[in-house]
Design an enzyme around this catalytic site. Sequence first.
Site, PDB file in Angstrom:
ATOM      1  N   CYS A 325       0.883  -1.330  -0.030  1.00 40.37           N
ATOM      2  CA  CYS A 325      -0.063  -0.058  -0.030  1.00 40.37           C
ATOM      3  C   CYS A 325       1.061   1.249  -0.173  1.00 40.37           C
ATOM      4  O   CYS A 325       2.093   1.213   0.580  1.00 40.37           O
ATOM      5  CB  CYS A 325      -0.863   0.058   1.163  1.00 40.37           C
ATOM      6  SG  CYS A 325      -2.098  -1.136   1.291  1.00 40.37           S
ATOM      7  N   GLU A 359       2.326  -4.482  -5.770  1.00 40.73           N
ATOM      8  CA  GLU A 359       1.291  -5.441  -5.833  1.00 40.73           C
ATOM      9  C   GLU A 359       0.296  -5.084  -6.951  1.00 40.73           C
ATOM     10  O   GLU A 359      -0.153  -4.231  -7.165  1.00 40.73           O
ATOM     11  CB  GLU A 359       0.568  -5.423  -4.418  1.00 40.73           C
ATOM     12  CG  GLU A 359      -0.573  -6.447  -4.141  1.00 40.73           C
ATOM     13  CD  GLU A 359      -1.064  -6.538  -2.919  1.00 40.73           C
ATOM     14  OE1 GLU A 359      -2.327  -6.579  -2.658  1.00 40.73           O
ATOM     15  OE2 GLU A 359      -0.336  -6.633  -1.901  1.00 40.73           O
TER      16      GLU A 359
END
Length: 468
Positions: A325, A359
């Site tokens: 994140c 990611e």
Amino acid sequence: ASQAASQAASQAGQLKSPPVLKQPIEKNEQQPRKQQLSAWDLLYYVHYEEHDRRLDEWVPLSRFDVSTLHRIPPPEEEHDIMIGDAGGMDDWRRSTRRASDGKFSRSNASSRRSRNSSNASSSALSDIKGRGGNNNDNNGGIDSSHQNNSNSSDALLRRGGNWHGNSGNPDLAELEAEHHEITKVKNVAQIVMGKYLVEAWYYSPFPPPYDRADTLYICEFTLKYMRKPRFFLKHCAECPHKSPPGDEIYREGRLSVYELDGKDHRVYCQNLCLLAKLFLDHKTLYYDVDPFYFYVITEVDDEGAHIVGYFSKEKVSAEDYNLACILTFPQYQKCGYGKFIISLSYELSKREGKPGSPEKPLSDLGKISYRSYWTHVLLTLFSSQTGEENVQIKDISLMTGIKTEDIISTLQSLNMIRFWKGQHVVFVMQDFLKKYMAQKKKIRLCDPKCLTWIPHAERKKGGSSASD
């Protein structure tokens, strides 16, 4: 810090709001009071199709073109909008607020999701929000109890803290729909953080009663959250901390970065995740922070190290993800911190000796940021070469820390992959390269000389992450 907090609280106090709409009176109470409200007294939560949910807002009926309104007949037994019978209120009536002279506030009943949910809904909500919650307003933290990811279906949807909706898995369709239903309405309107009053963008599962607060007051150094200004001011006056916990691994002028182990600094990292969810739509992990490292970027002045943004990284990633994140808080956006955070994640990958990648899948804004960074790094590298070197894609990957698939996709977007003499080659157009470098874009990147960080695999047990 106390003076800055006092100023922020003063600014927050200037926001005028009428009394909040009272909770419905229970059926068993004698002589319930009923208050009649017209459609013009209510506010309506609006989502604009094909637009990001951060633009959702509460609006009065005067904003609508009522001539285009499709009217639905009310139930026969109830023609007026009344407050007093909790069991008789429909879901759409729960999604309204009361307006007063054009100034309005969020009510407990309207800003929260209907409590008349099914057992499956309650189960999904409990799974997403986790356990615990500290109701002591003076403490302002969350329970540090750890929640394990044992649900295989949930694990497919939640990886590295990001929500991967629209998975196409029919077994997960109900959970995906429930997640969207739970998070579709903002529950916290704004936060006071240091000297800034920041409007929240998305729903965040703060524990009760903080999830019903219009304004949350956040300590910049501990990330504890409070509902009332007096507790916030008292905390700021007594708080001994002037920086995030963890080890400082980067210092360049006023810019400083701290590394935190989610297992060692669990409460701080949990608070950080809850705070970040106010500005990240696709994020689900708030309490299970043990498998992650957190890297907190700060601006340093005489008052302390003020948090600017952060990124998290899995301790062990089978896909070689170097970032889970990433967030730059709104008050510090458009200052180049996004590119700095991305470059820092790749510098760590280079120190580890293995290329990394963010990611997947990336959000739309994430794709733009990363594609811009990859383009800058590759073109800068090509500009330093004479063209006589026989450089392979894997060599570029080791030099930059960028995985080969990300390099190839970026070169394809730049139309630099050509088929020549039976093989694919990188075709660098010198005119295009000179034109790009002539722009002299000022991009804030990580300076390897300022990074004092040793890969965890190379550290001795009990060693420090920073060198002397």
